[in-house]
Design an enzyme around this catalytic site. Sequence first.
Site, PDB file in Angstrom:
ATOM      1  N   LYS A  95      22.233  98.879   4.238  1.00  0.00           N
ATOM      2  CA  LYS A  95      21.539 100.023   4.050  1.00  0.00           C
ATOM      3  C   LYS A  95      22.661 101.735   3.929  1.00  0.00           C
ATOM      4  O   LYS A  95      24.134 100.837   3.102  1.00  0.00           O
ATOM      5  CB  LYS A  95      21.622 100.602   5.360  1.00  0.00           C
ATOM      6  CG  LYS A  95      20.282  99.949   6.177  1.00  0.00           C
ATOM      7  CD  LYS A  95      20.302 100.473   7.520  1.00  0.00           C
ATOM      8  CE  LYS A  95      19.210  99.888   8.365  1.00  0.00           C
ATOM      9  NZ  LYS A  95      18.646  99.846   9.507  1.00  0.00           N
ATOM     10  N   ARG A  97      20.581  92.516  12.790  1.00  0.00           N
ATOM     11  CA  ARG A  97      19.506  92.207  11.847  1.00  0.00           C
ATOM     12  C   ARG A  97      19.795  92.041  10.315  1.00  0.00           C
ATOM     13  O   ARG A  97      20.628  93.137   9.818  1.00  0.00           O
ATOM     14  CB  ARG A  97      18.558  93.060  11.983  1.00  0.00           C
ATOM     15  CG  ARG A  97      16.950  92.979  11.213  1.00  0.00           C
ATOM     16  CD  ARG A  97      16.357  94.591  11.657  1.00  0.00           C
ATOM     17  NE  ARG A  97      15.727  94.250  11.043  1.00  0.00           N
ATOM     18  CZ  ARG A  97      14.534  94.652  10.072  1.00  0.00           C
ATOM     19  NH1 ARG A  97      15.950  95.260   9.629  1.00  0.00           N
ATOM     20  NH2 ARG A  97      13.725  94.974   9.196  1.00  0.00           N
TER      21      ARG A  97
HETATM   22  N1  PMM Z   1      15.408  97.272  14.635  1.00  0.00           N
HETATM   23  C1  PMM Z   1      15.746  97.123  13.576  1.00  0.00           C
HETATM   24  N2  PMM Z   1      14.195  96.813  12.949  1.00  0.00           N
HETATM   25  C2  PMM Z   1      14.581  97.581  11.464  1.00  0.00           C
HETATM   26  N3  PMM Z   1      14.137  97.898  10.912  1.00  0.00           N
HETATM   27  C3  PMM Z   1      13.287  98.125   9.418  1.00  0.00           C
HETATM   28  C4  PMM Z   1      15.095  98.485   8.979  1.00  0.00           C
HETATM   29  C5  PMM Z   1      15.046  98.554   7.924  1.00  0.00           C
HETATM   30  O1  PMM Z   1      16.009  97.921   6.832  1.00  0.00           O
HETATM   31  P1  PMM Z   1      15.130  96.914   6.123  1.00  0.00           P
HETATM   32  O2  PMM Z   1      14.782  98.032   5.306  1.00  0.00           O
HETATM   33  O3  PMM Z   1      16.791  96.310   6.320  1.00  0.00           O
HETATM   34  O4  PMM Z   1      14.456  95.935   6.629  1.00  0.00           O
HETATM   35  N4  PMM Z   1      16.121  98.503   9.689  1.00  0.00           N
HETATM   36  C6  PMM Z   1      15.752  98.209  11.156  1.00  0.00           C
HETATM   37  C7  PMM Z   1      16.556  98.411  11.519  1.00  0.00           C
HETATM   38  O5  PMM Z   1      18.067  99.317  11.865  1.00  0.00           O
HETATM   39  N5  PMM Z   1      16.588  98.184  13.112  1.00  0.00           N
END
Ligand code: PMM
Length: 281
Positions: free
Chosen positions: A217, A257
């Site tokens: 991020k 994640r």
């Molecule tokens: N639980 C959870 N879900 C998420 N979904 C999307 C993104 C956006 O990031 P990406 O574009 O790398 O998916 N970040 C999160 C997060 O930090 N936690």
Amino acid sequence: MVTAADLPRIMGIVNVTPDSFSDGGRWATTEAAIAHGRHLLAQGADILDIGGESTRPGATRPLVSEELDRVIPVIEALSAEGAVLSVDTMRSEVAEASVRAGAAIINDVSGGLADPEILRVVAAHDVDYIAMHWRAHSTHMQDLAVYDGPGGVVAAVCEELAARIADAEAAGVRRDRVIVDPGLGFAKRGTHNWDLLRALPALDELGLPVLIGASRKSFLGALLADDQGSSRPVDGREAANTALTTLVALHGVWGVRVHDVGAASDALRVVAQLRSNPGGS
Ligand SMILES: Nc1nc2ncc(COP(=O)(O)O)nc2c(=O)[nH]1
């Protein structure tokens, strides 16, 4: 001896979207997403997080039908191959269809605020529920990145997550099905993310498993900015992301994640090795 159970789960990200911030469009077709999911499983993912709506700042929302068309075929295919799947959705209709298609976890970045009906879906199917800290949709969430109260962002995130947990329980969700997530990058500015990462013990006081999603991020890009102050591009953030994975693993979080499952898997093998005690001394 450290067992695999002591290490965080690796949640591999499969964004079936044309516009996610770090991998938008790479897995936008069903076939590409399924292939990517298989690749992440081969790299050591414990869970695949299937998402059909980009949540990057400023993203516009897809129709429910579009989100369903993106995620359901991927969930059906990968579930049939035995993968443990979460669906990254804020919508009750998508959550319902995803569980019926084989998803075992609902990953709701809004913690039930965007569509409270999702809590009843989680309760009805008795599945695991990831409640992330969130204040608003991507179009204006960064306007709400203000934490001037006592205790700052850490106290506010813990209080607001406690309220999400209470609403989930009131809707019939079992507390032992809930996993919390501080929502790095969601209604958070640079310092807020680092304050939260330094305050994992405060999050632990909620008494629930914690998921951390740094996933390349922008706060990492800012940390790694060049001499002119230009943010490090997304594909140059993985080493820092893996350093974070290692540090939060040492703290004992429930899961991480990530996009680069291989790097996370290698980092966790180092953690396991250093914690193991082969000589028994
Ligand atoms: N639980 C959870 N879900 C998420 N979904 C999307 C993104 C956006 O990031 P990406 O574009 O790398 O998916 N970040 C999160 C997060 O930090 N936690």
